[in-house]
Motif scaffolding. Structure first.
Motif, PDB file in Angstrom:
ATOM      1  N   ARG A   1       0.830  -1.209   0.000  1.00 38.72           N
ATOM      2  CA  ARG A   1       0.000   0.000   0.000  1.00 38.72           C
ATOM      3  C   ARG A   1       0.864   1.258   0.000  1.00 38.72           C
ATOM      4  NH1 ARG A   1      -2.982  -3.057   3.882  1.00 38.72           N
ATOM      5  NH2 ARG A   1      -2.251  -1.725   5.579  1.00 38.72           N
ATOM      6  N   VAL A   2       1.935   1.220   0.787  1.00 41.55           N
ATOM      7  CA  VAL A   2       2.840   2.373   0.868  1.00 41.55           C
ATOM      8  C   VAL A   2       3.502   2.625  -0.488  1.00 41.55           C
ATOM      9  CG1 VAL A   2       5.079   3.084   1.825  1.00 41.55           C
ATOM     10  CG2 VAL A   2       3.278   2.237   3.340  1.00 41.55           C
ATOM     11  N   LYS A  45       1.245   3.920  18.652  1.00 40.79           N
ATOM     12  CA  LYS A  45      -0.102   4.502  18.746  1.00 40.79           C
ATOM     13  C   LYS A  45      -0.202   5.840  18.029  1.00 40.79           C
ATOM     14  CE  LYS A  45      -1.256   2.188  23.104  1.00 40.79           C
ATOM     15  NZ  LYS A  45      -1.440   2.348  24.574  1.00 40.79           N
ATOM     16  N   VAL A  46       0.843   6.663  18.111  1.00 35.79           N
ATOM     17  CA  VAL A  46       0.756   7.977  17.470  1.00 35.79           C
ATOM     18  C   VAL A  46       0.784   7.847  15.952  1.00 35.79           C
ATOM     19  CG1 VAL A  46       3.215   8.666  17.300  1.00 35.79           C
ATOM     20  CG2 VAL A  46       1.475  10.378  17.788  1.00 35.79           C
ATOM     21  N   PHE A  47       1.392   6.795  15.442  1.00 34.87           N
ATOM     22  CA  PHE A  47       1.340   6.549  14.000  1.00 34.87           C
ATOM     23  C   PHE A  47      -0.094   6.279  13.566  1.00 34.87           C
ATOM     24  CE2 PHE A  47       5.786   6.608  14.232  1.00 34.87           C
ATOM     25  CZ  PHE A  47       6.328   6.526  12.961  1.00 34.87           C
ATOM     26  N   ALA A  48      -0.822   5.501  14.363  1.00 34.00           N
ATOM     27  CA  ALA A  48      -2.223   5.237  14.050  1.00 34.00           C
ATOM     28  C   ALA A  48      -3.045   6.517  14.127  1.00 34.00           C
ATOM     29  CB  ALA A  48      -2.781   4.185  14.999  1.00 34.00           C
ATOM     30  N   GLU A  49      -2.771   7.341  15.146  1.00 38.77           N
ATOM     31  CA  GLU A  49      -3.473   8.625  15.276  1.00 38.77           C
ATOM     32  C   GLU A  49      -3.263   9.504  14.051  1.00 38.77           C
ATOM     33  OE1 GLU A  49      -2.499  10.844  18.752  1.00 38.77           O
ATOM     34  OE2 GLU A  49      -2.786   9.156  20.108  1.00 38.77           O
ATOM     35  N   PRO A  79      -1.265   3.977   7.446  1.00 38.22           N
ATOM     36  CA  PRO A  79      -1.872   2.656   7.201  1.00 38.22           C
ATOM     37  C   PRO A  79      -1.382   1.636   8.227  1.00 38.22           C
ATOM     38  CG  PRO A  79      -1.062   3.611   5.147  1.00 38.22           C
ATOM     39  CD  PRO A  79      -0.564   4.497   6.257  1.00 38.22           C
ATOM     40  N   ASP A  80      -2.260   0.721   8.597  1.00 38.05           N
ATOM     41  CA  ASP A  80      -1.885  -0.328   9.541  1.00 38.05           C
ATOM     42  C   ASP A  80      -0.673  -1.093   9.017  1.00 38.05           C
ATOM     43  OD1 ASP A  80      -2.368  -2.160  11.840  1.00 38.05           O
ATOM     44  OD2 ASP A  80      -2.683  -3.596  10.221  1.00 38.05           O
ATOM     45  N   GLY A  81       0.321  -1.274   9.894  1.00 38.31           N
ATOM     46  CA  GLY A  81       1.512  -2.027   9.519  1.00 38.31           C
ATOM     47  C   GLY A  81       2.672  -1.195   9.035  1.00 38.31           C
TER      48      GLY A  81
END
Length: 453
Positions: free
Chosen positions: A37-38, A167-171, A175-177
């Motif tokens: 995806r990236v 967690k801050v990456f998700a915020e 994308p997941d992963g």
């Protein structure tokens, strides 16, 4: 079990179990799927995500700074500075990185030829405790913009910081992963490196750890980037701006309570000013206060772990036993926590521990030199080659020194630091490969040749 221990008190405030085999497998697959995806998102979208990450880092500044201070003892003002630097690096990389990754057009006999820079896939990042947020972002920002994902194996004493990063990456809407945090033991690290989904490895740590990881990567036919130890010389000639040199010498030795690979660790001073420099350096160091790192009045916190303090005390004891003189007495501080008072040494022989080993804490040996040749002999007389600082008003001398000093970076009339605009890394036992800047952003890419007939 990874444990969060407050080094200012010695008290544990958190514990985290290791990830099991099925969780490790799921993490690998998440990272590999995210890479697709990236890669397909394109560099402009990745730049936008870095900008979003910068916003979330800024928004969490106080919480993250406090967490760092509690978990590894960084003085709170420096912890805030670390988060600001992380956000700034995301922004700089997002702004300049797309240009750095533009295909390189090459003149050749072909109708057209160029080199494209494409991401490799999931990168295993083995990270240290001393800059728990910065070390990850320093690697991640350029690697992600180039089209890679990251699995982080962080240091065992900063698990809460590692969790907060994920967690801050998700915020930020990553994308997941894109960044996965794994708590694993050393044998599992070897299995990760061998897994076909891991394409490359980066490690920041000790010489021993780095060489072990490099050996595992080499056996698996994978590239590694190593940023290892340093014993950076801070070289002051008689014609230097004396006051500025002393001020930054004190700062360069005691940044992060002396626990940084790029801290100045050996102070080389021309003989005619050596006595005055030593006196001024001792006075400046004496003014530094140490104590509760959450209290803004203290410029020094504790060392991060009890074993690190014991090791530094052993090095200091062996240095003095080997003939070094104590110009400012310090060392292990009695009481709770892992505090170590700053120490200054003189009369340090070439074979002394303080000259040969990396001192990862607030101990500063001072070496007088007679001339430029002797300065270079002392500066280069170490297994390390990370960085160096040279202080002189003589531009010709500065140019000679920047060429002759054996290091990955030479700073003229300034203290060594890493910066998102320019590459960072070392030579000799300090490692190989680069991070940051136009050079660093291509380390984890496939430089793909395109030839048009």
């Amino acid at each position: 079990m990874f444990r969060s221990l407050n080094p200012a008190t010695g008290e544990q405030f958190g514990s985290y179990r290791l990830h099991n085999g099925s969780e490790v497998e799921a993490a690998l697959e998440r990272s590999f799927v995210a890479w697709g995806r990236v890669r397909d998102a394109g560099v402009e979208k990745r730049a936008q995500l870095l900008l979003a990450l910068a916003e979330r880092l800024d928004a969490n500044l106080e919480a993250f700074a406090r967490l760092m201070t509690l978990e590894m003892g960084k003085p709170i003002n420096e912890a805030r500075g670390e988060i600001r630097k992380c956000a700034a690096t995301c922004r700089t990389t997002a702004e300049l990185g797309p240009g750095w990754l533009e295909p390189l057009e090459v003149q050749s006999p072909a109708r057209g030829s160029r080199v494209r820079y494409e991401g490799l896939g999931p990168i295993l990042a083995i990270m240290p405790w001393n800059f728990p947020f910065w070390q990850v972002i320093r690697f991640f920002a350029p690697a992600f913009l180039a089209g890679n994902t990251t699995i982080v194996k962080h240091a065992e004493n900063v698990p809460a910081s590692a969790e907060a990063l994920e967690k801050v990456f998700a915020e930020a809407g990553m994308p997941d992963g894109v960044l996965v945090n794994l708590r694993v033991d050393h044998p599992t690290v070897g299995k990760l490196i061998a897994d076909s989904r891991i394409r490359s490895v980066t490690v920041t740590g000790s010489v021993r750890a780095g060489r072990t990881i490099a050996g595992l990567a080499g056996a698996a036919g994978k590239k590694a980037v190593l940023e290892l130890g340093g014993s950076d010389p801070f070289i002051v000639f008689a014609d230097a701006d004396f006051n500025a040199a002393v001020k930054l010498a004190v700062a360069a030795r005691h940044n992060n309570s002396g626990q940084s690979c790029v801290c100045a660790k050996r102070f080389l001073v021309e003989q005619s000013i050596a006595a005055d420099f030593t006196e001024a350096f001792v006075e400046g160091t004496r003014k530094l206060s140490y104590g509760d790192p959450l209290d803004e009045k203290h410029g020094l916190g504790p060392l991060a772990r009890a074993d690190l303090r014991a090791g530094l005390q052993d090095q200091l004891d062996r240095s003095v036993a080997g003939g070094a003189r104590v110009a400012l007495a310090g060392g292990t501080v009695d009481g709770p926590g892992f505090f170590f008072a700053p120490t200054v040494l003189t009369n340090v022989a070439d074979d002394n521990v303080a000259a040969r080993e990396e001192l990862f804490g607030p101990v500063a040996p001072i070496f007088p030199f007679a001339d430029e040749a002797e300065a270079l002999r002392i500066a280069n007389g170490t297994e390390f080659g990370l960085a160096a600082a040279v202080w002189t008003r003589d531009e010709d001398r500065a140019r000679r020194m920047e060429q002759a000093v054996e290091a990955g970076a030479v700073f003229i009339n300034d203290m060594v630091r890493s910066d998102a605009h320019i590459s960072f890394g070392g030579i000799k036992s300090s490692g190989y490969g680069r991070e940051l800047g136009q050079v660093g952003i291509t380390e984890f890419t496939n430089a793909k040749t395109v030839w048009i007939g």
